[in-house]
Design a protein around this motif. Structure first.
Motif, PDB file in Angstrom:
ATOM      1  N   ASN A 114     -17.946  15.503  35.634  1.00  0.00           N
ATOM      2  CA  ASN A 114     -17.008  16.789  35.875  1.00  0.00           C
ATOM      3  C   ASN A 114     -15.648  15.922  35.376  1.00  0.00           C
ATOM      4  OD1 ASN A 114     -18.919  18.508  36.060  1.00  0.00           O
ATOM      5  ND2 ASN A 114     -18.547  18.637  38.379  1.00  0.00           N
ATOM      6  N   ARG A 115     -15.170  14.749  36.100  1.00  0.00           N
ATOM      7  CA  ARG A 115     -14.071  14.270  36.033  1.00  0.00           C
ATOM      8  C   ARG A 115     -13.892  13.696  34.317  1.00  0.00           C
ATOM      9  NH1 ARG A 115     -12.960   9.228  39.703  1.00  0.00           N
ATOM     10  NH2 ARG A 115     -15.247   9.822  39.867  1.00  0.00           N
ATOM     11  N   ILE A 116     -14.888  13.323  33.821  1.00  0.00           N
ATOM     12  CA  ILE A 116     -14.863  12.923  32.484  1.00  0.00           C
ATOM     13  C   ILE A 116     -14.611  14.026  31.606  1.00  0.00           C
ATOM     14  CG2 ILE A 116     -16.273  11.958  30.610  1.00  0.00           C
ATOM     15  CD1 ILE A 116     -17.859  10.437  32.722  1.00  0.00           C
ATOM     16  N   GLN A 117     -15.381  14.891  31.666  1.00  0.00           N
ATOM     17  CA  GLN A 117     -15.079  16.371  31.025  1.00  0.00           C
ATOM     18  C   GLN A 117     -13.610  16.918  31.237  1.00  0.00           C
ATOM     19  OE1 GLN A 117     -18.372  18.872  32.772  1.00  0.00           O
ATOM     20  NE2 GLN A 117     -19.261  18.757  30.792  1.00  0.00           N
ATOM     21  N   GLY A 118     -13.108  16.768  32.286  1.00  0.00           N
ATOM     22  CA  GLY A 118     -11.720  17.147  32.669  1.00  0.00           C
ATOM     23  C   GLY A 118     -10.946  16.250  31.642  1.00  0.00           C
ATOM     24  N   GLN A 119     -11.082  15.063  31.713  1.00  0.00           N
ATOM     25  CA  GLN A 119     -10.420  13.877  31.009  1.00  0.00           C
ATOM     26  C   GLN A 119     -10.358  14.313  29.539  1.00  0.00           C
ATOM     27  OE1 GLN A 119     -11.890  10.634  32.774  1.00  0.00           O
ATOM     28  NE2 GLN A 119     -10.284  10.062  33.971  1.00  0.00           N
ATOM     29  N   LEU A 120     -11.515  14.498  29.057  1.00  0.00           N
ATOM     30  CA  LEU A 120     -11.597  14.822  27.499  1.00  0.00           C
ATOM     31  C   LEU A 120     -11.274  16.104  27.338  1.00  0.00           C
ATOM     32  CD1 LEU A 120     -15.388  13.550  27.054  1.00  0.00           C
ATOM     33  CD2 LEU A 120     -13.236  12.604  26.407  1.00  0.00           C
ATOM     34  N   GLU A 121     -11.201  17.140  28.111  1.00  0.00           N
ATOM     35  CA  GLU A 121     -10.650  18.603  27.754  1.00  0.00           C
ATOM     36  C   GLU A 121      -9.116  18.487  27.742  1.00  0.00           C
ATOM     37  OE1 GLU A 121     -11.702  21.572  27.048  1.00  0.00           O
ATOM     38  OE2 GLU A 121     -13.669  20.438  26.824  1.00  0.00           O
ATOM     39  N   ALA A 122      -8.585  17.304  28.551  1.00  0.00           N
ATOM     40  CA  ALA A 122      -7.130  17.178  28.507  1.00  0.00           C
ATOM     41  C   ALA A 122      -6.596  16.496  27.357  1.00  0.00           C
ATOM     42  CB  ALA A 122      -6.648  16.217  29.722  1.00  0.00           C
ATOM     43  N   LEU A 123      -7.407  15.408  26.757  1.00  0.00           N
ATOM     44  CA  LEU A 123      -7.063  14.879  25.341  1.00  0.00           C
ATOM     45  C   LEU A 123      -7.410  15.680  24.415  1.00  0.00           C
ATOM     46  CD1 LEU A 123      -9.068  11.745  25.646  1.00  0.00           C
ATOM     47  CD2 LEU A 123      -6.880  11.787  25.229  1.00  0.00           C
ATOM     48  N   LYS A 124      -8.520  16.767  24.372  1.00  0.00           N
ATOM     49  CA  LYS A 124      -8.292  17.626  23.287  1.00  0.00           C
ATOM     50  C   LYS A 124      -7.201  18.717  23.347  1.00  0.00           C
ATOM     51  CE  LYS A 124     -11.770  21.452  21.848  1.00  0.00           C
ATOM     52  NZ  LYS A 124     -12.855  21.949  22.386  1.00  0.00           N
ATOM     53  N   ARG A 125      -6.781  19.183  24.555  1.00  0.00           N
ATOM     54  CA  ARG A 125      -5.493  19.974  24.577  1.00  0.00           C
ATOM     55  C   ARG A 125      -4.265  19.096  23.809  1.00  0.00           C
ATOM     56  NH1 ARG A 125      -7.554  21.337  29.485  1.00  0.00           N
ATOM     57  NH2 ARG A 125      -6.319  19.797  30.549  1.00  0.00           N
ATOM     58  N   ILE A 126      -4.125  17.829  24.101  1.00  0.00           N
ATOM     59  CA  ILE A 126      -3.135  17.096  23.824  1.00  0.00           C
ATOM     60  C   ILE A 126      -3.088  16.997  22.231  1.00  0.00           C
ATOM     61  CG2 ILE A 126      -1.916  14.767  23.705  1.00  0.00           C
ATOM     62  CD1 ILE A 126      -2.616  14.538  26.779  1.00  0.00           C
ATOM     63  N   VAL A 127      -4.272  16.738  21.804  1.00  0.00           N
ATOM     64  CA  VAL A 127      -4.474  16.527  20.272  1.00  0.00           C
ATOM     65  C   VAL A 127      -4.252  17.945  19.409  1.00  0.00           C
ATOM     66  CG1 VAL A 127      -5.950  15.795  18.360  1.00  0.00           C
ATOM     67  CG2 VAL A 127      -5.835  14.438  20.587  1.00  0.00           C
ATOM     68  N   THR A 128      -4.690  18.796  20.233  1.00  0.00           N
ATOM     69  CA  THR A 128      -4.655  20.329  19.354  1.00  0.00           C
ATOM     70  C   THR A 128      -3.426  20.843  19.365  1.00  0.00           C
ATOM     71  OG1 THR A 128      -5.632  21.234  21.193  1.00  0.00           O
ATOM     72  CG2 THR A 128      -7.077  20.476  19.461  1.00  0.00           C
ATOM     73  N   SER A 129      -2.653  20.534  20.537  1.00  0.00           N
ATOM     74  CA  SER A 129      -1.224  21.129  20.601  1.00  0.00           C
ATOM     75  C   SER A 129      -0.289  20.501  19.762  1.00  0.00           C
ATOM     76  CB  SER A 129      -0.590  20.779  22.199  1.00  0.00           C
ATOM     77  OG  SER A 129      -0.280  19.484  22.350  1.00  0.00           O
ATOM     78  N   GLY A 130      -0.355  19.146  19.244  1.00  0.00           N
ATOM     79  CA  GLY A 130       0.495  18.463  18.287  1.00  0.00           C
ATOM     80  C   GLY A 130       1.851  17.889  18.902  1.00  0.00           C
ATOM     81  N   GLU A 131       1.560  18.006  20.386  1.00  0.00           N
ATOM     82  CA  GLU A 131       2.804  17.661  21.112  1.00  0.00           C
ATOM     83  C   GLU A 131       2.519  16.313  21.959  1.00  0.00           C
ATOM     84  OE1 GLU A 131       4.422  20.686  23.542  1.00  0.00           O
ATOM     85  OE2 GLU A 131       4.438  21.956  21.636  1.00  0.00           O
ATOM     86  N   ALA A 132       1.745  15.576  21.350  1.00  0.00           N
ATOM     87  CA  ALA A 132       1.088  14.406  22.100  1.00  0.00           C
ATOM     88  C   ALA A 132       2.247  13.281  22.238  1.00  0.00           C
ATOM     89  CB  ALA A 132      -0.042  13.668  21.331  1.00  0.00           C
ATOM     90  N   ASP A 133       2.364  12.714  23.616  1.00  0.00           N
ATOM     91  CA  ASP A 133       3.126  11.755  23.926  1.00  0.00           C
ATOM     92  C   ASP A 133       2.082  10.484  23.574  1.00  0.00           C
ATOM     93  OD1 ASP A 133       3.875   9.341  25.516  1.00  0.00           O
ATOM     94  OD2 ASP A 133       5.033  10.743  26.710  1.00  0.00           O
ATOM     95  N   CYS A 134       2.312   9.684  22.817  1.00  0.00           N
ATOM     96  CA  CYS A 134       1.503   8.588  22.219  1.00  0.00           C
ATOM     97  C   CYS A 134       0.934   7.609  23.456  1.00  0.00           C
ATOM     98  CB  CYS A 134       2.375   7.507  21.437  1.00  0.00           C
ATOM     99  SG  CYS A 134       1.192   6.379  20.651  1.00  0.00           S
ATOM    100  N   VAL A 135       1.900   7.327  24.464  1.00  0.00           N
ATOM    101  CA  VAL A 135       1.426   6.362  25.547  1.00  0.00           C
ATOM    102  C   VAL A 135       0.639   7.061  26.442  1.00  0.00           C
ATOM    103  CG1 VAL A 135       2.319   4.942  27.483  1.00  0.00           C
ATOM    104  CG2 VAL A 135       3.485   5.155  25.322  1.00  0.00           C
ATOM    105  N   LYS A 136       0.966   8.280  26.610  1.00  0.00           N
ATOM    106  CA  LYS A 136       0.062   9.261  27.781  1.00  0.00           C
ATOM    107  C   LYS A 136      -1.138   9.265  27.133  1.00  0.00           C
ATOM    108  CE  LYS A 136       3.957  11.222  30.360  1.00  0.00           C
ATOM    109  NZ  LYS A 136       4.594  12.397  30.641  1.00  0.00           N
ATOM    110  N   THR A 137      -1.314   9.677  25.882  1.00  0.00           N
ATOM    111  CA  THR A 137      -2.663  10.097  25.031  1.00  0.00           C
ATOM    112  C   THR A 137      -3.422   9.034  25.210  1.00  0.00           C
ATOM    113  OG1 THR A 137      -1.453  11.695  23.870  1.00  0.00           O
ATOM    114  CG2 THR A 137      -3.590  10.724  23.279  1.00  0.00           C
ATOM    115  N   ILE A 138      -3.017   7.643  25.026  1.00  0.00           N
ATOM    116  CA  ILE A 138      -3.625   6.510  24.917  1.00  0.00           C
ATOM    117  C   ILE A 138      -4.227   6.009  26.359  1.00  0.00           C
ATOM    118  CG2 ILE A 138      -3.529   3.928  24.703  1.00  0.00           C
ATOM    119  CD1 ILE A 138      -1.591   4.450  22.166  1.00  0.00           C
TER     120      ILE A 138
END
Length: 84
Positions: free
Chosen positions: A11-35
């Motif tokens: 569940n924690r992994i899924q949450g992290q992956l969903e957060a990554l997906k939101r970041i990438v699809t929003s187009g407002e990714a902070d490079c350091v936070k995303t990495i």
């Protein structure tokens, strides 16, 4: 219960992956936070795999009665774990 702990990790992994997906699809990714989040998700997957093996290793060995079969399966796991 071991199963509950493993499900919690998933569940924690899924949450992290969903957060990554939101970041990438929003187009407002902070490079350091995303990495950092990608690294955290990767580490969480590795920790899940380790916990799964530790929890189920004895059972897996008992089910693989033939030593040759166990040897072959373990070689596959080691190979897949360390291949890029």
């Amino acid at each position: 219960m071991p199963g509950d702990a493993l499900v919690h990790r998933i569940n924690r992994i899924q949450g992290q992956l969903e957060a990554l997906k939101r970041i990438v699809t929003s187009g407002e990714a902070d490079c350091v936070k995303t990495i950092e989040l990608a690294k955290a998700a990767s580490n969480a997957i590795k920790k899940f795999a380790q916990a799964y093996v530790e929890t189920h290793l004895d059972q897996c060995i008992e089910e693989k009665v033939a030593v040759k079969e166990l040897h072959g399966e373990m070689r596959k796991v080691v190979h897949s774990s360390f291949s890029l």
